[in-house]
Write an enzyme that holds these catalytic residues in place. Structure first.
Site, PDB file in Angstrom:
ATOM      1  N   CYS A 132      50.953  41.050  41.931  1.00 21.26           N
ATOM      2  CA  CYS A 132      51.247  40.666  43.319  1.00 21.26           C
ATOM      3  C   CYS A 132      52.707  40.267  43.541  1.00 21.26           C
ATOM      4  O   CYS A 132      53.325  40.647  44.544  1.00 21.26           O
ATOM      5  CB  CYS A 132      50.339  39.514  43.736  1.00 21.26           C
ATOM      6  N   HIS A 252      52.288  34.081  48.490  1.00 24.01           N
ATOM      7  CA  HIS A 252      53.355  33.869  47.504  1.00 24.01           C
ATOM      8  C   HIS A 252      54.708  33.956  48.215  1.00 24.01           C
ATOM      9  O   HIS A 252      54.917  34.822  49.075  1.00 24.01           O
ATOM     10  CB  HIS A 252      53.328  34.974  46.432  1.00 24.01           C
TER      11      HIS A 252
HETATM   12  P1  NAP Z   1      37.844  35.888  40.319  1.00 19.66           P
HETATM   13  O1  NAP Z   1      37.852  35.297  41.673  1.00 19.66           O
HETATM   14  O2  NAP Z   1      37.613  35.000  39.150  1.00 19.66           O
HETATM   15  O3  NAP Z   1      36.719  37.082  40.294  1.00 19.66           O
HETATM   16  C1  NAP Z   1      36.434  37.812  39.138  1.00 19.66           C
HETATM   17  C2  NAP Z   1      35.502  38.971  39.482  1.00 19.66           C
HETATM   18  O4  NAP Z   1      35.304  39.783  38.312  1.00 19.66           O
HETATM   19  C3  NAP Z   1      34.124  38.528  39.923  1.00 19.66           C
HETATM   20  O5  NAP Z   1      33.596  39.448  40.848  1.00 19.66           O
HETATM   21  C4  NAP Z   1      33.331  38.610  38.620  1.00 19.66           C
HETATM   22  O6  NAP Z   1      31.944  38.759  38.806  1.00 19.66           O
HETATM   23  C5  NAP Z   1      33.898  39.887  38.056  1.00 19.66           C
HETATM   24  N1  NAP Z   1      33.635  39.995  36.627  1.00 19.66           N
HETATM   25  C6  NAP Z   1      33.934  39.090  35.669  1.00 19.66           C
HETATM   26  N2  NAP Z   1      33.484  39.549  34.471  1.00 19.66           N
HETATM   27  C7  NAP Z   1      32.917  40.759  34.693  1.00 19.66           C
HETATM   28  C8  NAP Z   1      32.278  41.716  33.853  1.00 19.66           C
HETATM   29  N3  NAP Z   1      32.151  41.523  32.558  1.00 19.66           N
HETATM   30  N4  NAP Z   1      31.813  42.846  34.438  1.00 19.66           N
HETATM   31  C9  NAP Z   1      31.943  43.053  35.765  1.00 19.66           C
HETATM   32  N5  NAP Z   1      32.528  42.177  36.606  1.00 19.66           N
HETATM   33  C10 NAP Z   1      33.008  41.044  36.068  1.00 19.66           C
HETATM   34  O7  NAP Z   1      39.176  36.653  40.010  1.00 19.66           O
HETATM   35  P2  NAP Z   1      40.171  37.400  41.020  1.00 19.66           P
HETATM   36  O8  NAP Z   1      41.210  36.462  41.483  1.00 19.66           O
HETATM   37  O9  NAP Z   1      39.374  38.142  42.040  1.00 19.66           O
HETATM   38  O10 NAP Z   1      40.888  38.398  40.021  1.00 19.66           O
HETATM   39  C11 NAP Z   1      40.190  39.398  39.324  1.00 19.66           C
HETATM   40  C12 NAP Z   1      41.169  40.225  38.524  1.00 19.66           C
HETATM   41  O11 NAP Z   1      42.027  40.906  39.435  1.00 19.66           O
HETATM   42  C13 NAP Z   1      42.122  39.398  37.644  1.00 19.66           C
HETATM   43  O12 NAP Z   1      41.566  39.140  36.372  1.00 19.66           O
HETATM   44  C14 NAP Z   1      43.327  40.290  37.577  1.00 19.66           C
HETATM   45  O13 NAP Z   1      43.189  41.208  36.517  1.00 19.66           O
HETATM   46  C15 NAP Z   1      43.316  41.013  38.904  1.00 19.66           C
HETATM   47  N6  NAP Z   1      44.265  40.378  39.834  1.00 19.66           N
HETATM   48  C16 NAP Z   1      45.362  41.083  40.146  1.00 19.66           C
HETATM   49  C17 NAP Z   1      46.294  40.519  40.975  1.00 19.66           C
HETATM   50  C18 NAP Z   1      47.556  41.250  41.260  1.00 19.66           C
HETATM   51  O14 NAP Z   1      48.578  40.615  41.144  1.00 19.66           O
HETATM   52  N7  NAP Z   1      47.534  42.500  41.633  1.00 19.66           N
HETATM   53  C19 NAP Z   1      46.119  39.279  41.533  1.00 19.66           C
HETATM   54  C20 NAP Z   1      44.982  38.583  41.223  1.00 19.66           C
HETATM   55  C21 NAP Z   1      44.056  39.161  40.367  1.00 19.66           C
HETATM   56  P3  NAP Z   1      30.935  37.500  38.734  1.00 19.66           P
HETATM   57  O15 NAP Z   1      30.856  36.945  40.109  1.00 19.66           O
HETATM   58  O16 NAP Z   1      29.659  38.127  38.299  1.00 19.66           O
HETATM   59  O17 NAP Z   1      31.497  36.535  37.726  1.00 19.66           O
HETATM   60  O1  3JN Z   2      48.768  34.166  39.186  1.00 20.58           O
HETATM   61  C1  3JN Z   2      49.028  34.945  40.102  1.00 20.58           C
HETATM   62  O2  3JN Z   2      49.490  34.544  41.181  1.00 20.58           O
HETATM   63  C2  3JN Z   2      48.783  36.396  39.924  1.00 20.58           C
HETATM   64  C3  3JN Z   2      47.840  36.659  38.827  1.00 20.58           C
HETATM   65  C4  3JN Z   2      47.509  37.862  38.445  1.00 20.58           C
HETATM   66  C5  3JN Z   2      46.610  38.066  37.318  1.00 20.58           C
HETATM   67  C6  3JN Z   2      45.708  37.076  36.947  1.00 20.58           C
HETATM   68  C7  3JN Z   2      44.883  37.271  35.855  1.00 20.58           C
HETATM   69  C8  3JN Z   2      44.954  38.420  35.107  1.00 20.58           C
HETATM   70  C9  3JN Z   2      46.667  39.256  36.601  1.00 20.58           C
HETATM   71  C10 3JN Z   2      47.583  40.349  37.044  1.00 20.58           C
HETATM   72  O3  3JN Z   2      47.223  41.043  37.973  1.00 20.58           O
HETATM   73  O4  3JN Z   2      48.654  40.540  36.471  1.00 20.58           O
HETATM   74  C11 3JN Z   2      45.858  39.410  35.486  1.00 20.58           C
HETATM   75  C12 3JN Z   2      45.921  40.650  34.637  1.00 20.58           C
HETATM   76  O5  3JN Z   2      45.253  41.600  34.986  1.00 20.58           O
HETATM   77  O6  3JN Z   2      46.646  40.626  33.644  1.00 20.58           O
END
Ligand code: NAP
Ligand code: 3JN
Length: 349
Positions: A132, A252
Site C-alpha cells: 500500500c 496512510h
Molecule cells: P485480516 O483482516 O487479518 O484478514 C485475513 C483474512 O485471511 C481473513 O479473511 C482470514 O480468514 C483469511 N485467512 C487467514 N488464513 C487463511 C487460510 N489459511 N486460508 C484461507 N484464508 C485465510 O488481514 P488483512 O488486513 O485483510 O490482510 C490480509 C493480507 O492482505 C495480508 O496478510 C497481506 O498479505 C495483504 N495485505 C496487503 C496490503 C497491501 O499493502 N497491498 C495491505 C494489507 C494487507 P478467517 O476469517 O477465516 O481468519
Molecule cells: O502495515 C501496513 O500498513 C501494510 C501491511 C501490509 C502487509 C501486512 C502483512 C503482510 C503485507 C504486504 O502487503 O506487504 C503483508 C505481506 O503480504 O507481506
C-alpha cells in the site's frame, strides 16, 4: 471495458480488512461478476456476507475451490497465496495477489495501472499488487518521472493501523478507551504480532512496521524501496524509506522528498502536472490551509497530494505530502483496477 457478460470471481480472505473492501469495491464499480465465490479459512467458513443485496456464504479455501473461476483476488497472507495461487492458475484462473509472496519474482508483473498497466501483457497467470505505501507514492511520482526524470526518493510514512489488519484496528480502539478510562491494558498486536515486544499505539508513534532486516531497515521499508524500482523499471533509482505507525484508523500519509533529472523546474510546474495526473487529486493551497489529511481520504479511490514545495538548497529537489486510503488504492481498489485492466486488454480467458 470490452467484456463478456460476467466473470466468475473469487475473493480469498473475504472476511479480512482488505477482503471486505474488495467485495465492496467489486459492488461499487459494478464489475461484471456472474458469480462471486467468497473464501476464507475454516474459522469463518459459514459466515454470510452481503453482495448487491444477496447473502453469500463464505467457504473454506481449498485447491478445488478454484474450478471454473476466471479471476481470483487473493488477500489472505503470503503463505496462503504461495499454496493456493498456483492451484487457482492450474485450474484456469487469473490471480491478482495482494500479498508480498510473488512481488519480487521477475516472472510476475507488479502492477499499478496508472504507472505500468502494459506490464500486464507479460503475465503468466499471477499478477502481484504492490504494498500500500508503495502504490500511493508511485502514483504521485509517475507523472513527474515521465516529464522530468527521477533520480532519488527519500520517504517517511505515517501509516494507519488498518494496514496491520482487523485485529490492529481493534487494539487501537480498545487501548484508547482503556487509557481514557484509566484502565490497565496490554499491547499484543503492534508493531508486529509475532515479535517479542509489543508497544502502546494509542497516543504514540511506533517507528517499526514489520520485522527488521539485517541492514537496519524494516521489511516494510525494503518493500517500498524494491517495489518502487521494479514498478518504475528503474533499478538504478536511489530510494530510502522510514516507515512509522500512527494511531490513525485508515489512511496512510507520506512525506516524500524527490530529486528530478533536470533543474529550473518550479513548484508550479510540478503542481500543474499533478493536477492533470490520472488517479491524483491535488489539494494544495497554503493560503486556504488546504492539504490532504487521512480522515478525509477514507472511502475514496484517489491519491491526494499537497504541500508541494521546491527544496531550498537543491534545484532538482522537491517535497510533497501524499495521502490515500490504504485499504482502497493501497489494496482493494488497486486489485480490482488491475482486474478491470485485464478485462479491458482482453487478457482474461
Ligand atoms: P485480516 O483482516 O487479518 O484478514 C485475513 C483474512 O485471511 C481473513 O479473511 C482470514 O480468514 C483469511 N485467512 C487467514 N488464513 C487463511 C487460510 N489459511 N486460508 C484461507 N484464508 C485465510 O488481514 P488483512 O488486513 O485483510 O490482510 C490480509 C493480507 O492482505 C495480508 O496478510 C497481506 O498479505 C495483504 N495485505 C496487503 C496490503 C497491501 O499493502 N497491498 C495491505 C494489507 C494487507 P478467517 O476469517 O477465516 O481468519
Ligand atoms: O502495515 C501496513 O500498513 C501494510 C501491511 C501490509 C502487509 C501486512 C502483512 C503482510 C503485507 C504486504 O502487503 O506487504 C503483508 C505481506 O503480504 O507481506
Amino acid at each position: 471495458m470490452s467484456e463478456r457478460k460476467g466473470y466468475r470471481v473469487a475473493v480469498v480472505g473475504a472476511t479480512g480488512a482488505v477482503g471486505q473492501q474488495m467485495i465492496q469495491t467489486l459492488e461499487n464499480r459494478d464489475f461484471p461478476v456472474s458469480e462471486l465465490l467468497l473464501l476464507s479459512s475454516s474459522r469463518s467458513a459459514g459466515t454470510k456476507v452481503n453482495y448487491k443485496g444477496n447473502e453469500i456464504t463464505v467457504q473454506e479455501a481449498k485447491p478445488e475451490s478454484f474450478e471454473g473461476v476466471d479471476i481470483a483476488l487473493f488477500s489472505a497472507g503470503g503463505s496462503v497465496s504461495k499454496e493456493l495461487a498456483p492451484e487457482a492458475v492450474k485450474r484456469g484462473a487469473i490471480v491478482v495477489d495482494n500479498t508480498s509472496a510473488f512481488r519480487m519474482d521477475e516472472n510476475i508483473p507488479l502492477v499499478v495501472p496508472e504507472v505500468n498497466e502494459a506490464d500486464l501483457h507479460t503475465h503468466n497467470g499471477i499478477i502481484a499488487n504492490p504494498n500500500c505505501s508503495t502504490i500511493q507514492m508511485v502514483v504521485a511520482l509517475e507523472p513527474l518521472r515521465k516529464k522530468f526524470g527521477l533520480e532519488k526518493i527519500i520517504v517517511s510514512t505515517y501509516q494507519a493501523v488498518s494496514g496491520a489488519g482487523a485485529a490492529a484496528v481493534q487494539e487501537l480502539e480498545q487501548q484508547t478507551q482503556a487509557i481514557l478510562n484509566g484502565d490497565e491494558y496490554e499491547p499484543k498486536i503492534l508493531p508486529v504480532k509475532s515479535a517479542e515486544k509489543h508497544y502502546q499505539i494509542a497516543f504514540n508513534a511506533i517507528p517499526q512496521i514489520d520485522n527488521f532486516v539485517d541492514n537496519g531497515f524494516t521489511y516494510e521499508e525494503m518493500k517500498m524501496i524494491n517495489e518502487t524500482k521494479k514498478i518504475m523499471h528503474m533499478p538504478q533509482l536511489h530510494v530510502a524509506a522510514t516507515c512509522v505507525r500512527l494511531p490513525v484508523g485508515t489512511g496512510h500519509s507520506e512525506s516524500v522528498y524527490f530529486e528530478i533529472g533536470e533543474g529550473g523546474v518550479t513548484a508550479a510546474d510540478v503542481k500543474a502536472l499533478l493536477a492533470e495526473a490520472p488517479g491524483v487529486v491535488l489539494q494544495d493551497d497554503p493560503d486556504q490551509q488546504l492539504y490532504p489529511m487521512p480522515a478525509f481520504c477514507v472511502g475514496k479511490n484517489d491519491v491526494f497530494v499537497g504541500r508541494v514545495r521546491k527544496d531550498l538548497d537543491n534545484d532538482n529537489g522537491f517535497h510533497m505530502w501524499v495521502v490515500s486510503d490504504n485499504l482502497l488504492k493501497g489494496a482493494a481498489w488497486n486489485s480490482v483496477q488491475i482486474a478491470e485492466s485485464l478485462v479491458k486488454l482482453g487478457l482474461v480467458k
